[in-house]
Design a protein around this motif. Structure first.
Motif, PDB file in Angstrom:
ATOM      1  N   LYS A   1       1.051   5.421  -0.249  1.00 43.01           N
ATOM      2  CA  LYS A   1       0.341   6.696  -0.177  1.00 43.01           C
ATOM      3  C   LYS A   1       0.896   7.632  -1.250  1.00 43.01           C
ATOM      4  O   LYS A   1       2.100   7.890  -1.300  1.00 43.01           O
TER       5      LYS A   1
ATOM      6  N   ASP B   1      -2.866   4.648  -2.803  1.00 41.16           N
ATOM      7  CA  ASP B   1      -3.781   5.340  -1.899  1.00 41.16           C
ATOM      8  C   ASP B   1      -3.677   6.851  -2.099  1.00 41.16           C
ATOM      9  O   ASP B   1      -2.672   7.463  -1.764  1.00 41.16           O
ATOM     10  N   ASP B   2      -4.749   7.439  -2.650  1.00 44.32           N
ATOM     11  CA  ASP B   2      -4.790   8.895  -2.809  1.00 44.32           C
ATOM     12  C   ASP B   2      -5.858   9.501  -1.908  1.00 44.32           C
ATOM     13  O   ASP B   2      -6.505  10.487  -2.256  1.00 44.32           O
ATOM     14  N   GLY B   3      -6.050   8.859  -0.745  1.00 44.92           N
ATOM     15  CA  GLY B   3      -6.982   9.395   0.242  1.00 44.92           C
ATOM     16  C   GLY B   3      -8.429   9.063  -0.098  1.00 44.92           C
ATOM     17  O   GLY B   3      -8.721   8.194  -0.912  1.00 44.92           O
TER      18      GLY B   3
ATOM     19  N   ARG C   1       0.861  -1.188   0.000  1.00 46.67           N
ATOM     20  CA  ARG C   1       0.000   0.000   0.000  1.00 46.67           C
ATOM     21  C   ARG C   1       0.890   1.228   0.000  1.00 46.67           C
ATOM     22  O   ARG C   1       1.700   1.410   0.907  1.00 46.67           O
TER      23      ARG C   1
ATOM     24  N   THR D   1       1.829  11.005  -2.968  1.00 49.68           N
ATOM     25  CA  THR D   1       2.137  12.373  -2.522  1.00 49.68           C
ATOM     26  C   THR D   1       2.610  13.190  -3.723  1.00 49.68           C
ATOM     27  O   THR D   1       2.773  12.661  -4.826  1.00 49.68           O
TER      28      THR D   1
END
Length: 200
Positions: free
Chosen positions: A5, A173-175, A3, A7
């Motif tokens: 994130k 994962d882009d929120g 996973r 940024t």
């Protein structure tokens, strides 16, 4: 299962990791302007079989592909006047355009009628990924059958049986994404417009 994130500083690195996985026939969960989707190399039959195992209970329902632009779409489908009008005026965006396949792809991204649904996502990361990958990816939501469309990776993981989780190689994962409806699906194969699914 990894996973990552997303940024402002690691986008290129994440794209490289995604491409490595796609080249190996793996599954990547990625963000779009509608919900999180799940990608495999749409030209790799083994990867497509793995995706069908993941999605479950899909029957003969075809899976759409995502491309970078209209020129890339033309490699895989015939664009008639109606389709060209939609591409030029409404894409990129949350619309899937169904056109006659040129025979370079195979099921499940080609229907029994010989057509393929094509998306150009309105999402910067995803467009860059497809452009650098240079092949279409699958454009189906990352949920399994009868589960809600995922707008966050946490929600997706919570809804996924362990067996399905084990098939995913990477989550991007882009929120939490805005809760937009799935794409509108427009059939243009007869050079007329038929709405197969109404989205936003």
């Amino acid at each position: 299962m990894k996973r990552v994130k997303l940024t402002n500083t690691n986008e290129q690195q994440v794209i490289k990791q995604c491409i490595d996985i796609l080249n190996q026939g793996g599954l990547v969960v990625y963000p779009t302007e509608t919900c999180y989707g799940i990608a495999v190399d749409a030209t790799n039959s083994k990867a497509l079989s793995k995706l069908l195992s993941y999605k479950t209970f899909r029957g003969s329902k075809p899976i759409s592909i995502a491309v970078y632009d209209i020129d890339m779409a033309k490699r895989y489908v015939d664009l008639n006047e109606m389709a060209l009008n939609i591409y030029k005026n409404y894409l990129p965006g949350p619309i899937t355009v169904v056109s006659k396949s040129k025979g370079t792809l195979e099921p499940p991204v080609v229907s029994k009628q010989g057509s393929t649904g094509v998306r150009i996502p309105e999402y910067k990361f995803t467009l860059k990924l497809i452009k650098e990958f240079q092949r279409p990816i699958t454009a189906t939501s990352a949920n399994v059958s009868y589960r809600p469309h995922p707008y966050s990776i946490d929600q997706l993981i919570k809804d996924l049986p362990k067996k399905n989780q084990s098939l995913i190689d990477m989550y991007v994962d882009d929120g939490v994404l805005p809760k937009n409806s799935p794409s509108t699906i427009l059939d243009t194969t007869l050079n007329t417009l038929t709405v197969l699914r109404e989205g936003k």
